[in-house]
Enzyme design. Sequence first.
Site, PDB file in Angstrom:
ATOM      1  N   SER A 141      -6.278  12.605  -4.263  1.00  0.00           N
ATOM      2  CA  SER A 141      -4.977  11.966  -4.385  1.00  0.00           C
ATOM      3  C   SER A 141      -4.244  12.554  -5.579  1.00  0.00           C
ATOM      4  O   SER A 141      -4.877  12.941  -6.573  1.00  0.00           O
ATOM      5  CB  SER A 141      -5.147  10.454  -4.585  1.00  0.00           C
ATOM      6  OG  SER A 141      -3.920   9.856  -4.951  1.00  0.00           O
ATOM      7  N   TYR A 164      -9.389   3.615  -9.303  1.00  0.00           N
ATOM      8  CA  TYR A 164      -9.064   4.537  -8.212  1.00  0.00           C
ATOM      9  C   TYR A 164      -8.609   5.871  -8.778  1.00  0.00           C
ATOM     10  O   TYR A 164      -9.075   6.941  -8.361  1.00  0.00           O
ATOM     11  CB  TYR A 164      -7.973   3.926  -7.338  1.00  0.00           C
ATOM     12  CG  TYR A 164      -7.536   4.823  -6.194  1.00  0.00           C
ATOM     13  CD1 TYR A 164      -8.246   4.847  -5.000  1.00  0.00           C
ATOM     14  CD2 TYR A 164      -6.412   5.641  -6.319  1.00  0.00           C
ATOM     15  CE1 TYR A 164      -7.849   5.663  -3.952  1.00  0.00           C
ATOM     16  CE2 TYR A 164      -6.008   6.457  -5.282  1.00  0.00           C
ATOM     17  CZ  TYR A 164      -6.729   6.473  -4.097  1.00  0.00           C
ATOM     18  OH  TYR A 164      -6.331   7.291  -3.074  1.00  0.00           O
TER      19      TYR A 164
END
Length: 241
Positions: A141, A164
């Site tokens: 990401s 995350y």
Amino acid sequence: MDPDPPLYDSLDGQVALVTGTSRGIGAAVAARLADLGATVYAGARDTADVTGEGWRAVRLDVTEGAEIEAAVERIESETGRLDILVNNAGVAPPNVPLHESSIGDVDRTLAVNLRGPILLTGRALPLLLEGPGGRVVNVSSGDGAFEDVQEGYSGVGGQGYPAYRISKTGLNGLTAYLDGEYADDGLVANAVCPGSVRTDMGSDDAPRSPAEGAETPVWLSRFGPGAPGGRFWRDRAPIPW
């Protein structure tokens, strides 16, 4: 960098293992690889959730070492090879700042998003290195990039999802390590940001469908021997780490 990397037009005879295939990007990647001719082992915590026609469902919770061992052993016994590993399985904890994050949420996020790919890739490496140009595709990401750290999911004021973000930074680090350690042995390892996708972890308002989010991971899975490795990609172009 070569802007036109060598690509397989067909994956006939090749074997792929994709994690997190019960839905979303993982299911879309598995479907496209199967369409290209690959034998696809579709990893999921519950094999009943694997619905793709012709896929070989394999029980694979990447937080469980025994399931990692069993999955790779099954692939080795049934096919004797592994050409593509797509580390797609991932979770996102509640969007709270670090000082409000629970130990359980941090531990699970790191276990699925980082520890799992490390252990699975390590176990799969002997098979990936047997043939020329084994590929590892880590679905990362932009949240994990140092140079654009506030991109992607964010909370008020550009904060949020600390575990995350950190897990994806670590996944990018795994990619760089694999390239530095195994590129000379023929491994082609890359990370990819699929963009903002309408998945359970994303938003219903995200601009991309799972099929669109799968496009670059599938493209990287088609890289031939000698293709670029150790890079971070979005939309088939390298982006800053």
